[in-house]
Design an enzyme around this catalytic site. Structure first.
Site, PDB file in Angstrom:
ATOM      1  N   ASN A 283       1.015  -1.112  -0.106  1.00 30.23           N
ATOM      2  CA  ASN A 283       0.152   0.063  -0.062  1.00 30.23           C
ATOM      3  C   ASN A 283       0.787   1.154   0.068  1.00 30.23           C
ATOM      4  O   ASN A 283       2.195   1.213  -0.105  1.00 30.23           O
ATOM      5  CB  ASN A 283      -0.837   0.039   1.134  1.00 30.23           C
ATOM      6  CG  ASN A 283      -0.315  -0.042   2.712  1.00 30.23           C
ATOM      7  OD1 ASN A 283       0.813   0.533   2.548  1.00 30.23           O
ATOM      8  ND2 ASN A 283      -1.113  -0.420   3.595  1.00 30.23           N
ATOM      9  N   LYS A 289       7.820   2.723  -0.966  1.00 27.84           N
ATOM     10  CA  LYS A 289       9.088   2.856  -1.940  1.00 27.84           C
ATOM     11  C   LYS A 289      10.121   2.044  -1.836  1.00 27.84           C
ATOM     12  O   LYS A 289      10.394   1.389  -2.888  1.00 27.84           O
ATOM     13  CB  LYS A 289       9.165   4.370  -1.977  1.00 27.84           C
ATOM     14  CG  LYS A 289       9.946   4.790  -3.229  1.00 27.84           C
ATOM     15  CD  LYS A 289       9.963   6.337  -3.212  1.00 27.84           C
ATOM     16  CE  LYS A 289      10.491   7.154  -2.223  1.00 27.84           C
ATOM     17  NZ  LYS A 289      10.446   8.489  -2.383  1.00 27.84           N
ATOM     18  N   ASP A 547     -23.519 -40.805  18.285  1.00 26.25           N
ATOM     19  CA  ASP A 547     -24.750 -40.281  19.115  1.00 26.25           C
ATOM     20  C   ASP A 547     -24.759 -40.566  20.465  1.00 26.25           C
ATOM     21  O   ASP A 547     -25.542 -39.992  21.427  1.00 26.25           O
ATOM     22  CB  ASP A 547     -25.945 -41.082  18.470  1.00 26.25           C
ATOM     23  CG  ASP A 547     -25.773 -42.459  18.361  1.00 26.25           C
ATOM     24  OD1 ASP A 547     -24.931 -43.129  18.738  1.00 26.25           O
ATOM     25  OD2 ASP A 547     -26.630 -43.279  17.717  1.00 26.25           O
TER      26      ASP A 547
END
Length: 692
Positions: A283, A289, A547
Site C-alpha cells: 500500500n 517505496k 450419538d
C-alpha cells in the site's frame, strides 16, 4: 407431520413476517419524524482498494433501496494514483456514480508525506461536504485518509458511521482507528471482542451494531465455479489449485527499517520454496517505496516463479486466496477474509499482532531469518483448515441497512459517553432484540434425517425432518440442502449460527470429522468425511461425534448432568426384534417397536411385562458393573424405555451392588431430544471458548 405453532413469547412467536412489518412500520415512523418522508442522504468515502472491498457491499445495499436512501460516492487517496492501479476504475465498473474525486496524496511514501496527505485532505474536504450536505458519512477502518474524513465530518456536524471500530492490530493503525471511534456517532463492528472494546471505550451501546464484516457478505456468497480461468490469468496456464502462493506485505510505519528487511527475507524464502507466487504491491504507507525497490532489486517482476501486480479485482482476489496453497504477508485480509475459506496463512511480524484469527493462521512474529519463514512455508503450504466465521456470517449488510434506517436525525448530534461494566453488556440489534447465539444440530438416524436450530439455552427454535435417503450421494445432498435452508432461516429467526454439530451412530473420528463405520441402520456410510463438504458449503466450523457421546454431552449442558463432576448416560434404544404379543392392534405395514411393547404392558399383557422386566434386570446388572468399575456419582437413563427400567435398575443395585455405591442416584433423562441437543452442545461448548 405438521409442527406446532409457538406460543406468544416463545422463540418464533409472531413469525418473521410479523417482525418484518413491525420493523418496516418503525422505519416509516422514523422517516416521518425526520420530515416529510425524506430519504437519508448517505456519503460513502473510499480511499483505497482495501476499504472499497468492505464498503462496496454496503454501497450496493444502499443503491438497491432508493426509496430509503440517496447515495453520494467520494473517492480519494491511492484510488487515483497510477502506481497503485488507478483502482477508482473498479468503482466505475461496479456502476457507481462518483460524485467527487479528490487528489489528496502527497507523494514521497514517508512519514512526512502521510502527514501532508492528511493536511491536504482536510483542506479539500470542507468544500465537498458543504456541497453534498450528507445526513451521514460512512468511514471505514484505520487509514490516515479515513482520519481526515472523520475529522472533517465531525467538525462540520455531519453524523459519522464508522466501520470496523474496536479492533486491535498492533501498529499506528490502532491509534488512528480509536481516534476515529471517538469522532464517530455510530459504530458497526465485526467481532464480539471489538464490540466489548467499544463499550470499554465508553461508546453508547445503543449506537453500536455487531454486524460482522461486510466483505464476508461477498466472500460467503461467492460461487464462481470458473476459478481455474482466474488462476491461469494471474499465475499462468500450468498452475493448479492449492499449488501456488499469494503474498501481500505492507510496511510497518512504526518500524520501517525492520519491515523492509523482513520483506527482503520473505522474498528470499519464497524464491527458495520454489512455488509459483502472486505478489501484490504494498500500500501507500511510509516505507512502500523502499519495499518496491527491494522487489525490483531482486528481479521479482521478471522472475519465472513470480507474478507481481498492483491490483486484483476483489471478486477475482477472493477466488485466488480461496484456492491458494498458502497466503503469506502481514495484510489484514490474511487474518480476516482468508479464514472464510480455511486457506493456510503465514502472518509475518507485528502489523496484525492483536487481531483475532482462526486456526488457519500461523504467526511468525519475529520474522528475522529466511530459514524461519521457509520453515513456516513448509509447515503451512497445502494444508486445509476448517472455515472460520470470526469476522462475519454473510449477513452484515442487511443489519447495517436496518441500522441506518433507524437513525433519528431529530436526536441531538452531540455524542454521549457511557461507562457500563463490560461484563454486564449484551449484544443487541437496533430493535433491542438479542441475536441468539445458536447451533445447527444434525441427527443422522436410521430412518429420519433431522436438522434443528438450537439456542444457547437448549431451546429447539426450529426443526426440519426428512426420510434418510438410502444412498451416500442422496444423503449428502439432503444434509447440505437442509443445513443451508436452516442457516438461511436462522437470519429471519434472529439466530446467529456458530457452527454445525452432527450426531451419528457407529464409530467416529471426531478430530477429523469422519464417520469410520456406521451401524447397519445407515447403509453406504463408511470412511465418510462429513466435515469438509458441510464446512465448505456453509462456511461454518463442523463437529461430528457418536450419538451416545452426544447424548451424554446433552445431559452435561442441558440435563441432569449439568454441574455434576462425573456421570454415566445409558441410552435404552428401541429393540429390533420383539415378540408380537396379544392385546394390541398393529397394522400390517407398521414396524414393530419398543413403543408397541410398552403399550402391551400397559394393557396388562403378561408376556410384555416379562420382557420389560428381563431387559430391565439385565440393564441393572450392567449398571452395577459400571458402578463398580467407574464409580460415577450419577446414572442417567435415556430413551423410550428409560421410564420403565428405572425402578427395576434401582432394585437390582440395592440387591447386587456393593454397599458403597448403593446410594448412587439413577434418574430418567428429562431431555426431549438428546441427540439434537448433544450435537448442538458440540458447537456451543467449543465455539464459545473463544473470548469475544
Amino acid at each position: 407431520m405438521g409442527t406446532k405453532a409457538p406460543a406468544r413469547g416463545q422463540p418464533g412467536a409472531g413469525g418473521p413476517h410479523e417482525l418484518y412489518f413491525k420493523n418496516l412500520s418503525k422505519q416509516k415512523q422514523i422517516m416521518e419524524k425526520n420530515g416529510n418522508n425524506r430519504k437519508l442522504r448517505v456519503c460513502v468515502a473510499t480511499c483505497n482498494r482495501a476499504d472499497y472491498s468492505k464498503l462496496a457491499p454496503i454501497m450496493f445495499g444502499i443503491k438497491s433501496e432508493p426509496q430509503f436512501f440517496e447515495l453520494d460516492v467520494v473517492v480519494l487517496g491511492s484510488h487515483l494514483i497510477d502506481d497503485y492501479g488507478n483502482t477508482y476504475r473498479m468503482i466505475e465498473q461496479d456502476d457507481f456514480d462518483i460524485h467527487t474525486r479528490l487528489h489528496t496524496i502527497v507523494r514521497g511514501e514517508d512519514e512526512a508525506a502521510m502527514v501532508e496527505s492528511v493536511g491536504l485532505a482536510l483542506v479539500k474536504l470542507p468544500d465537498v461536504l458543504n456541497r453534498l450536505k450528507p445526513d451521514i458519512m460512512i468511514v471505514h477502518g484505520d487509514r490516515f485518509d479515513a482520519l481526515a474524513l472523520a475529522t472533517s465530518a465531525a467538525l462540520m456536524n455531519i453524523r459519522i458511521l464508522h466501520i470496523e471500530g474496536g479492533e486491535v492490530s498492533g501498529t499506528i493503525d490502532d491509534s488512528i482507528r480509536h481516534a476515529i471511534t471517538k469522532l464517530a456517532h455510530f459504530h458497526v463492528c465485526c467481532t464480539r471482542s471489538a464490540e466489548q472494546h467499544l463499550i470499554a471505550m465508553c461508546e453508547d451501546h445503543d449506537r453500536i451494531l455487531l454486524a460482522g464484516c461486510p466483505s464476508y457478505d461477498k466472500l460467503l456468497s461467492s460461487k464462481n465455479k470458473d476459478y481455474m480461468s482466474i488462476i491461469r490469468m494471474w499465475l499462468g496456464e500450468d498452475v493448479k489449485p492449492r499449488d501456488y502462493i499469494v503474498a501481500l506485505q505492507h510496511p510497518v510505519t512504526t518500524d520501517i527499517k525492520h519491515s523492509i528487511k523482513m520483506f527482503e527475507l520473505t522474498l528470499d524464502a519464497l524464491m527458495s520454496f520454489n512455488k509459483r507466487t502472486l505478489v501484490l504491491f504494498p500500500n501507500i504507507d511510509a516505507g512502500s517505496k523502499e519495499m518496491v525497490r527491494v522487489m525490483r532489486k531482486k528481479g521479482i517482476e521478471h522472475h519465472p516463479n513470480f507474478r507481481a501486480v498492483k491490483h486484483v479485482p476483489f471478486e477475482q482476489f477472493i477466488q485466488l486466496v480461496a484456492h491458494a496453497g498458502c497466503v503469506i504477508g502481514n495484510s489484514s485480509c490474511g487474518v480476516r477474509e482468508v479464514g472464510a475459506f480455511g486457506t493456510p496463512v503465514i502472518n509475518l511480524g507485528t502489523r496484525q499482532i492483536g487481531r483475532e484469527t482462526g486456526e488457519n493462521v500461523l504467526h511468525v512474529r519475529d520474522a528475522d531469518t529466511q530459514d524461519k519463514i521457509l520453515q513456516a512455508l513448509h509447515l503451512q503450504f497445502g494444508k486445509q483448515y476448517p472455515c472460520s466465521k470470526i469476522y462475519g456470517d454473510g449477513n452484515a449488510v442487511p443489519r447495517i441497512l436496518k441500522f441506518l434506517k433507524s437513525i433519528d436525525l431529530k436526536e441531538p448530534l452531540q455524542k454521549k459517553f457511557c461507562f457500563p461494566p463490560v461484563k454486564e453488556s449484551i449484544s443487541q440489534d437496533i430493535d433491542h432484540i438479542l441475536e441468539t447465539q445458536s447451533a445447527l444440530a444434525v441427527d443422522l438416524g436410521g430412518t429420519n434425517l433431522r436438522v434443528a436450530i438450537v439456542s444457547m439455552k437448549g431451546e429447539i427454535v426450529k426443526k426440519y425432518t426428512q426420510l434418510n435417503p438410502k444412498t451416500y450421494e442422496d444423503r449428502i445432498e439432503l444434509i447440505l440442502k437442509m443445513c443451508m435452508e436452516a442457516a438461511s432461516e436462522a437470519v429471519h429467526l434472529n439466530c446467529r449460527i456458530l457452527g454445525v454439530g452432527i450426531s451419528t451412530g457407529g464409530r467416529v473420528n471426531p478430530r477429523e470429522g469422519i464417520v469410520l463405520h456406521s451401524t447397519k441402520l445407515i447403509q453406504e456410510w463408511s470412511s465418510v468425511d462429513l466435515r469438509t463438504p458441510i464446512s465448505d458449503a456453509l462456511h461454518l466450523p463442523v463437529w461430528v461425534d457418536n450419538d451416545g457421546n452426544c447424548a451424554a454431552l446433552a445431559e452435561r449442558k442441558f440435563g441432569h448432568g449439568k454441574g455434576v463432576e462425573n456421570f454415566v448416560t445409558l441410552i435404552t434404544g428401541t429393540a429390533e426384534e420383539l415378540l408380537l404379543v396379544g392385546g394390541m392392534s398393529i397394522k400390517m405395514e407398521e414396524t414393530i417397536s419398543a413403543v408397541h411393547l410398552i403399550q402391551a404392558a400397559k394393557l396388562g399383557n403378561a408376556k410384555a411385562e416379562s420382557i420389560l422386566r428381563t431387559a430391565g434386570t439385565a440393564l441393572g446388572l450392567g449398571v452395577v458393573n459400571i458402578l463398580h468399575t467407574m464409580n460415577p456419582s450419577l446414572v442417567i437413563l435415556s430413551g423410550v424405555l428409560a421410564g420403565h427400567y428405572v425402578n427395576i435398575v434401582k432394585d437390582v443395585i440395592s440387591r447386587q451392588a456393593m454397599f458403597s455405591v448403593q446410594t448412587v442416584d439413577v434418574v430418567v433423562s428429562n431431555l426431549a431430544d438428546p441427540a439434537l441437543l448433544g450435537a448442538a452442545s458440540l458447537v456451543l461448548d467449543y465455539s464459545t471458548r473463544r473470548i469475544y
